[in-house]
Scaffold this motif. Structure first.
Motif, PDB file in Angstrom:
ATOM      1  N   LEU A   1       0.901  -1.163  -0.337  1.00 28.61           N
ATOM      2  CA  LEU A   1      -0.117  -0.353  -0.461  1.00 28.61           C
ATOM      3  C   LEU A   1       1.363   1.367   0.283  1.00 28.61           C
ATOM      4  O   LEU A   1       0.522   2.191  -0.679  1.00 28.61           O
ATOM      5  N   ALA A   2       1.916   1.248   0.750  1.00 26.05           N
ATOM      6  CA  ALA A   2       2.728   2.359   1.022  1.00 26.05           C
ATOM      7  C   ALA A   2       3.726   2.454  -0.763  1.00 26.05           C
ATOM      8  O   ALA A   2       3.298   3.395  -0.834  1.00 26.05           O
ATOM      9  N   TRP A   3       3.907   1.417  -1.542  1.00 22.99           N
ATOM     10  CA  TRP A   3       4.524   1.330  -2.742  1.00 22.99           C
ATOM     11  C   TRP A   3       3.814   2.626  -3.519  1.00 22.99           C
ATOM     12  O   TRP A   3       3.538   2.299  -4.741  1.00 22.99           O
ATOM     13  N   LEU A   4       1.744   2.036  -3.381  1.00 26.43           N
ATOM     14  CA  LEU A   4       1.016   2.622  -4.534  1.00 26.43           C
ATOM     15  C   LEU A   4       0.972   3.765  -4.159  1.00 26.43           C
ATOM     16  O   LEU A   4       0.326   5.027  -5.022  1.00 26.43           O
TER      17      LEU A   4
ATOM     18  N   PHE B   1       0.674   9.958  -4.553  1.00 24.22           N
ATOM     19  CA  PHE B   1       1.148  11.645  -3.915  1.00 24.22           C
ATOM     20  C   PHE B   1       2.132  11.898  -4.794  1.00 24.22           C
ATOM     21  O   PHE B   1       2.298  13.754  -5.286  1.00 24.22           O
ATOM     22  N   ALA B   2       2.996  11.963  -5.861  1.00 23.98           N
ATOM     23  CA  ALA B   2       3.332  12.245  -7.028  1.00 23.98           C
ATOM     24  C   ALA B   2       2.915  12.983  -7.609  1.00 23.98           C
ATOM     25  O   ALA B   2       2.770  14.028  -8.586  1.00 23.98           O
ATOM     26  N   ALA B   3       1.690  11.849  -8.078  1.00 19.71           N
ATOM     27  CA  ALA B   3       0.856  12.913  -9.289  1.00 19.71           C
ATOM     28  C   ALA B   3       0.693  13.942  -8.876  1.00 19.71           C
ATOM     29  O   ALA B   3      -0.658  14.884  -8.925  1.00 19.71           O
TER      30      ALA B   3
END
Length: 56
Positions: free
Chosen positions: A4-7, A12-14
């Protein structure tokens, strides 16, 4: 939980890129009127000093 953190990182970047893109393309014409008025005052002041110093 790690998946979930990697998703969430690209999400957040987008989101940050969308906010930055909106800020970078904002309209910046609000200051033009005052800058043009200041330039007109500058030109008037230069014309006044030039017309009085023709003796040189």
């Amino acid at each position: 939980m790690a998946a979930l953190a990697w998703l969430l990182i690209p999400l957040f970047a987008a989101f940050g890129a969308a906010i930055w893109g909106t800020w970078a393309t904002r309209s910046r014409t609000a200051g033009d009127v005052s800058e043009l008025a200041g330039y007109a005052r500058f030109r008037e002041a230069m014309e006044k000093t030039r017309s009085g110093s023709d003796a040189a």
